[in-house]
Design a protein around this motif. Structure first.
Motif, PDB file in Angstrom:
ATOM      1  N   GLY A 362       0.786  -1.219   0.000  1.00 48.76           N
ATOM      2  CA  GLY A 362       0.000   0.000   0.000  1.00 48.76           C
ATOM      3  C   GLY A 362       0.820   1.272   0.000  1.00 48.76           C
ATOM      4  O   GLY A 362       0.524   2.200   0.747  1.00 48.76           O
ATOM      5  N   ILE A 363       1.828   1.348  -0.843  1.00 50.79           N
ATOM      6  CA  ILE A 363       2.705   2.513  -0.861  1.00 50.79           C
ATOM      7  C   ILE A 363       2.151   3.590  -1.786  1.00 50.79           C
ATOM      8  O   ILE A 363       1.844   3.330  -2.947  1.00 50.79           O
ATOM      9  CB  ILE A 363       4.120   2.116  -1.341  1.00 50.79           C
ATOM     10  CG1 ILE A 363       4.747   1.085  -0.386  1.00 50.79           C
ATOM     11  CG2 ILE A 363       5.009   3.339  -1.452  1.00 50.79           C
ATOM     12  CD1 ILE A 363       5.086   1.618   0.976  1.00 50.79           C
ATOM     13  N   ALA A 364       2.029   4.812  -1.263  1.00 51.17           N
ATOM     14  CA  ALA A 364       1.725   5.971  -2.110  1.00 51.17           C
ATOM     15  C   ALA A 364       3.045   6.426  -2.716  1.00 51.17           C
ATOM     16  O   ALA A 364       3.868   7.058  -2.060  1.00 51.17           O
ATOM     17  CB  ALA A 364       1.088   7.082  -1.287  1.00 51.17           C
ATOM     18  N   MET A 365       3.261   6.092  -3.979  1.00 50.92           N
ATOM     19  CA  MET A 365       4.589   6.201  -4.543  1.00 50.92           C
ATOM     20  C   MET A 365       5.049   7.651  -4.724  1.00 50.92           C
ATOM     21  O   MET A 365       6.241   7.939  -4.696  1.00 50.92           O
ATOM     22  CB  MET A 365       4.647   5.453  -5.880  1.00 50.92           C
ATOM     23  CG  MET A 365       4.318   3.961  -5.754  1.00 50.92           C
ATOM     24  SD  MET A 365       5.249   3.125  -4.430  1.00 50.92           S
ATOM     25  CE  MET A 365       6.897   3.195  -5.079  1.00 50.92           C
ATOM     26  N   GLY A 366       4.123   8.580  -4.908  1.00 49.87           N
ATOM     27  CA  GLY A 366       4.520   9.982  -5.008  1.00 49.87           C
ATOM     28  C   GLY A 366       5.069  10.497  -3.692  1.00 49.87           C
ATOM     29  O   GLY A 366       6.083  11.211  -3.654  1.00 49.87           O
ATOM     30  N   MET A 367       4.391  10.155  -2.590  1.00 48.16           N
ATOM     31  CA  MET A 367       4.893  10.556  -1.279  1.00 48.16           C
ATOM     32  C   MET A 367       6.237   9.878  -0.999  1.00 48.16           C
ATOM     33  O   MET A 367       7.168  10.476  -0.466  1.00 48.16           O
ATOM     34  CB  MET A 367       3.860  10.207  -0.204  1.00 48.16           C
ATOM     35  CG  MET A 367       4.286  10.551   1.216  1.00 48.16           C
ATOM     36  SD  MET A 367       5.236   9.202   1.983  1.00 48.16           S
ATOM     37  CE  MET A 367       5.304   9.741   3.663  1.00 48.16           C
ATOM     38  N   HIS A 368       6.336   8.598  -1.387  1.00 45.81           N
ATOM     39  CA  HIS A 368       7.589   7.851  -1.232  1.00 45.81           C
ATOM     40  C   HIS A 368       8.732   8.595  -1.920  1.00 45.81           C
ATOM     41  O   HIS A 368       9.811   8.775  -1.345  1.00 45.81           O
ATOM     42  CB  HIS A 368       7.408   6.457  -1.835  1.00 45.81           C
ATOM     43  CG  HIS A 368       8.552   5.525  -1.636  1.00 45.81           C
ATOM     44  ND1 HIS A 368       8.450   4.365  -0.892  1.00 45.81           N
ATOM     45  CD2 HIS A 368       9.837   5.561  -2.070  1.00 45.81           C
ATOM     46  CE1 HIS A 368       9.616   3.734  -0.886  1.00 45.81           C
ATOM     47  NE2 HIS A 368      10.471   4.443  -1.610  1.00 45.81           N
ATOM     48  N   ALA A 369       8.480   9.040  -3.136  1.00 46.48           N
ATOM     49  CA  ALA A 369       9.518   9.750  -3.882  1.00 46.48           C
ATOM     50  C   ALA A 369       9.876  11.076  -3.213  1.00 46.48           C
ATOM     51  O   ALA A 369      11.052  11.461  -3.166  1.00 46.48           O
ATOM     52  CB  ALA A 369       9.056   9.991  -5.323  1.00 46.48           C
ATOM     53  N   SER A 370       8.870  11.791  -2.698  1.00 49.25           N
ATOM     54  CA  SER A 370       9.148  13.074  -2.058  1.00 49.25           C
ATOM     55  C   SER A 370      10.062  12.906  -0.854  1.00 49.25           C
ATOM     56  O   SER A 370      10.934  13.737  -0.600  1.00 49.25           O
ATOM     57  CB  SER A 370       7.834  13.739  -1.635  1.00 49.25           C
ATOM     58  OG  SER A 370       7.104  14.157  -2.766  1.00 49.25           O
ATOM     59  N   VAL A 371       9.876  11.832  -0.108  1.00 49.03           N
ATOM     60  CA  VAL A 371      10.726  11.579   1.061  1.00 49.03           C
ATOM     61  C   VAL A 371      12.120  11.143   0.630  1.00 49.03           C
ATOM     62  O   VAL A 371      13.135  11.722   1.036  1.00 49.03           O
ATOM     63  CB  VAL A 371      10.087  10.513   1.974  1.00 49.03           C
ATOM     64  CG1 VAL A 371      11.075  10.070   3.055  1.00 49.03           C
ATOM     65  CG2 VAL A 371       8.818  11.056   2.617  1.00 49.03           C
ATOM     66  N   VAL A 372      12.189  10.118  -0.206  1.00 49.80           N
ATOM     67  CA  VAL A 372      13.491   9.557  -0.572  1.00 49.80           C
ATOM     68  C   VAL A 372      14.339  10.558  -1.356  1.00 49.80           C
ATOM     69  O   VAL A 372      15.546  10.690  -1.119  1.00 49.80           O
ATOM     70  CB  VAL A 372      13.295   8.252  -1.376  1.00 49.80           C
ATOM     71  CG1 VAL A 372      14.632   7.750  -1.903  1.00 49.80           C
ATOM     72  CG2 VAL A 372      12.638   7.190  -0.507  1.00 49.80           C
ATOM     73  N   CYS A 373      13.710  11.294  -2.261  1.00 51.68           N
ATOM     74  CA  CYS A 373      14.475  12.221  -3.099  1.00 51.68           C
ATOM     75  C   CYS A 373      14.925  13.458  -2.334  1.00 51.68           C
ATOM     76  O   CYS A 373      15.900  14.107  -2.717  1.00 51.68           O
ATOM     77  CB  CYS A 373      13.657  12.622  -4.321  1.00 51.68           C
ATOM     78  SG  CYS A 373      13.259  11.247  -5.430  1.00 51.68           S
ATOM     79  N   GLY A 374      14.234  13.806  -1.257  1.00 48.38           N
ATOM     80  CA  GLY A 374      14.630  14.956  -0.472  1.00 48.38           C
ATOM     81  C   GLY A 374      15.513  14.638   0.710  1.00 48.38           C
ATOM     82  O   GLY A 374      16.320  15.479   1.134  1.00 48.38           O
ATOM     83  N   GLU A 375      15.408  13.411   1.217  1.00 48.67           N
ATOM     84  CA  GLU A 375      16.060  13.088   2.476  1.00 48.67           C
ATOM     85  C   GLU A 375      17.154  12.028   2.371  1.00 48.67           C
ATOM     86  O   GLU A 375      17.963  11.897   3.291  1.00 48.67           O
ATOM     87  CB  GLU A 375      15.000  12.610   3.486  1.00 48.67           C
ATOM     88  CG  GLU A 375      13.925  13.656   3.754  1.00 48.67           C
ATOM     89  CD  GLU A 375      12.742  13.133   4.567  1.00 48.67           C
ATOM     90  OE1 GLU A 375      12.878  12.028   5.155  1.00 48.67           O
ATOM     91  OE2 GLU A 375      11.712  13.816   4.619  1.00 48.67           O
ATOM     92  N   ASP A 376      17.199  11.291   1.268  1.00 49.27           N
ATOM     93  CA  ASP A 376      18.073  10.124   1.243  1.00 49.27           C
ATOM     94  C   ASP A 376      19.025  10.046   0.054  1.00 49.27           C
ATOM     95  O   ASP A 376      20.178   9.668   0.216  1.00 49.27           O
ATOM     96  CB  ASP A 376      17.222   8.848   1.267  1.00 49.27           C
ATOM     97  CG  ASP A 376      16.449   8.696   2.559  1.00 49.27           C
ATOM     98  OD1 ASP A 376      17.055   8.302   3.564  1.00 49.27           O
ATOM     99  OD2 ASP A 376      15.238   8.990   2.572  1.00 49.27           O
TER     100      ASP A 376
END
Length: 532
Positions: A362-376
Motif C-alpha cells: 500500500g505505498i503511495a509512490m509519489g509521497m515515497h519519492a518526495s521523502v526519498v528524493c529529499g532526504e536520502d
C-alpha cells in the motif's frame, strides 16, 4: 522500507492495500502550527456567550478489518506552511478508543512505514498489536500527508497486466515525469519535517497533553524527528525495525543481501530443509543468471482469477518476489521450495509468491519519492554506488531511485537532518535478526545518543518485531511503566519461525537449534543494549 514496486513499476501502479511486514508512517514548527490548525468548518468565535454548540471534533466511523465503531476526523492545514494564503489540504486521523480510558490526556500515536503507507488502512494491524496498550489509552492513527486520505500522492495505473509486463524495459524517467504531471500538489511539501508539523497539529487539536509513540520501519524516522522537535509532548517511544537518522534508506540494498545470507544459513541449519534443498544458494544464483540473459515466458493460471495468462518472469520480478517474501515469516517459509522449483523450470511457486507480494504494501509512490528524493538520495556516495554494482538487487534499486529523483524536484534537507537523536525520553528499540530491510546494526546506530534506552534483537523475527513476537508486550510494559529500567527481552527467545515448506503441501517440524552467530550483527541475537 522501499517497496519492490518502486523498481518494478516505478510510480505507475496505484497502491490499493496495506501491510509492509504485516504491518505496518509522518518541521516548520510553531509558526506552521499556529496557522495550520484549522477545521474546515470550525469557528473561532467566543462560544462562551452563545448557546450554539462547538462542532464535534470527531465522528463515528468504521475501518476495514474492525467491526467496532471508532472515531475519525480531520484538520485542515496549509500545504506549504510558508504561504498563509496558499492551498489547504486535509489531514485525516482515526482514534481507536481505550477500552477503559484511565489516561484521557494520553494517547499512543502509531506511525506507519513505507515511506508511503496509510496508518488508517493499517488500523486492524495496529489494533491487534497494541491491544494491551489500548486497554487504558487511545490509539491514534494519522494518515501522513501524501498517504491514505490525506491528499494521497498516487498515479494512474498504466501497467494493469503485472504478470505479462516486462518491468526491465520501463522508462523510469518518463514514467516519473508523467506521474508528476498527474499530481495536483507541490510535492516538495511532502517530506518528513512538514508532515511532523501535521502530527503535532492533530495532537493539539484533539487535546492530548502527552503522546507515546510507536513507529515501524520508516515510521521510526518520524518518531525520532518527533523526539528532536517536540520532546515536551512525548512520554515514551518505541522504534521497531529501526531506520537511524544517520542512515539513508537507500542503503537497504546491503540489508537485502544480508537477509538472503541469513535465509541460506537457516536452511542449512535445519536438517529437513538442508536435506531437501542442499544447494539452495546455488539454485538461486542459477535462476538469477538465467533471467539475466532473458526473461522467461510461460502460460500459467492467474492465482487470483484462475484465467490462463502469460507470466513473463524477469530478473527484477524474481528478485523482488524473494525480497518481499523475506519480510513476512509465513511467506518466507515458502522461499526454498519456490527457488528449488524455479531451478527445475517450474515457475508456478514463484508466481504465487509474486502475486502475494505484488500489491501488499500500500505505498503511495509519489509521497515515497518526495521523502526519498529529499532526504536520502543525496547521501549516496561514490563508494556506495561502486559497492551497489556488486549486487544486482542493490544496483537495480539504486539506479531506479536515482532516475526517479532526476525527475522529482525535491530540495534536499539540511545536513543536520541526519544527525543522531540526543534524548533522555525512555525509548525501546526492537530489531529482527531475520530482517531483510532494517538489520540489527541499524538499531544500534540509532541508540547512540539515547540515554534512557534498551535495544533488543529478536533472533527469530523478520521486519516488525512487535507484530510477530512478544515485542507487543514489551511496548505495553514501556507505556505502563514509563521507563525501560525493568524491561527485559527474555521472551523474545521463543522460536516463532515458520517451518520451511518442503513441497507445496507440507512443512517440516523445526528442530531446536542454537542460534548461529556467523552472520554479522552488532550484538548477540538474544541480548539487549541498555542505557538507563
Amino acid at each position: 522500507m522501499i517497496n519492490r514496486k518502486f523498481i518494478n513499476t516505478v510510480l505507475a501502479k496505484r497502491s490499493t492495500r496495506s501491510g509492509l511486514c504485516q504491518s505496518a508512517t509522518r518541521t516548520s514548527r510553531w509558526l506552521a502550527v499556529a496557522i495550520a490548525i484549522l477545521l474546515a468548518n470550525n469557528s473561532h468565535a467566543d462560544t462562551s456567550q452563545t448557546n450554539v454548540a462547538a462542532p464535534a471534533k470527531t465522528s463515528a466511523c468504521y475501518l476495514d478489518g474492525l467491526d467496532e465503531q471508532l472515531q475519525c476526523g480531520k484538520i485542515t492545514v496549509l500545504e506549504n506552511p510558508q504561504l498563509p494564503d496558499g492551498k489547504q489540504i486535509d489531514i485525516h486521523f482515526a482514534i481507536l478508543p481505550a477500552i477503559k480510558n484511565t489516561h484521557p490526556n494520553e494517547a499512543l500515536l502509531a506511525i506507519a512505514g513505507g515511506p508511503g503507507q496509510s496508518a488508517i488502512e493499517n488500523a486492524a494491524f495496529f489494533n491487534r498489536m497494541l491491544t494491551k496498550v489500548r486497554q487504558q489509552r487511545d490509539i491514534l492513527l494519522i494518515d501522513q500527508r501524501g498517504t491514505g486520505k490525506s491528499n494521497i500522492l498516487s498515479c494512474d495505473d498504466d501497467t494493469t497486466e503485472l504478470l505479462s509486463m516486462n518491468d526491465d524495459d520501463l522508462d523510469i524517467i518518463a514514467m516519473t515525469e508523467k506521474c508528476l504531471g498527474q499530481i495536483d500538489a507541490d510535492v516538495s511539501q511532502y517530506g518528513s519535517n512538514t508532515a511532523l508539523t501535521d502530527f503535532e497539529a492533530v495532537r493539539e487539536y484533539l487535546g492530548y497533553q502527552k503522546l507515546h509513540l510507536y513507529g515501524i520501519s520508516y515510521g521510526t524516522r518520524m518518531a525520532q524527528l518527533y523526539m528532536r522537535h517536540y520532546p515536551e509532548a512525548l512520554l515514551t517511544v518505541t522504534l521497531d525495525g529501526v531506520v537511524p537518522m544517520q542512515q539513508s534508506v537507500v542503503a537497504i540494498g546491503d540489508s537485502i543481501e544480508r537477509g538472503l545470507n541469513v535465509l541460506w544459513r537457516d536452511c542449512k541449519s535445519t536438517p529437513a530443509c538442508q536435506q531437501q534443498f542442499p544447494d539452495l544458494a546455488d539454485e538461486y544464483n542459477k535462476v538469477d543468471q538465467l533471467l539475466a540473459t532473458a526473461p522467461i515466458s510461460q502460460q500459467v493460471r492467474d492465482p487470483q482469477t484462475d484465467e490462463l495468462s502469460e507470466f513473463l518472469l524477469t530478473r527484477s520480478k524474481f528478485s523482488g518476489a524473494i525480497r518481499m517474501a523475506m519480510y513476512m515469516a509465513n511467506i518466507r517459509a515458502l522461499i526454498p521450495h519456490a527457488i528449488h522449483q524455479a531451478a527445475q523450470g517450474n515457475y508456478q511457486p514463484i508466481l504465487g509468491i509474486y502475486t502475494l507480494t505484488a500489491d501488499s504494501t500500500g505505498i503511495a509512490m509519489g509521497m515515497h519519492a518526495s521523502v526519498v528524493c529529499g532526504e536520502d538520495i543525496h547521501r549516496i556516495t561514490d563508494q556506495m554506488r561502486k559497492d551497489a554494482k556488486e549486487s544486482y538487487i542493490s544496483g537495480n534499486m539504486l539506479e531506479g531511485l536515482e532516475k526517479t529523483c532526476q525527475a522529482w524536484p525535491i530540495p534536499q534537507v539540511d545536513d543536520n537532518f541526519s544527525e543522531p537523536i540526543l534524548s533522555d525520553i525512555p525509548t525501546l528499540l526492537l530489531s529482527g535478526e531475520l530482517d531483510p530491510a532494517t538489520p540489527p546494526n541499524w538499531g544500534a546506530l540509532a541508540q547512540e545518543k539515547l540515554t534512557k534506552s534498551k535495544h533488543f534483537i529478536a533472533p527469530y523475527a523478520t521486519h516488525g518485531v512487535a507484530g510477530q513476537s512478544c515485542g507487543n508486550d514489551l511496548v505495553a510494559q514501556l507505556v505502563d511503566q514509563g521507563s525501560v529500567k525493568d524491561i527485559n527481552g527474555e521472551c523474545l527467545q521463543k522460536d516463532v519461525r515458520r517451518s520451511f515448506y518442503l513441497n507445496a503441501n507440507t512443512v517440516e517440524a523445526l528442530p531446536v537449534i542454537d542460534t548461529p552467530t556467523d552472520i554479522e550483527t552488532t550484538a548477540p541475537a538474544n541480548t539487549a543494549a541498555d542505557k538507563e
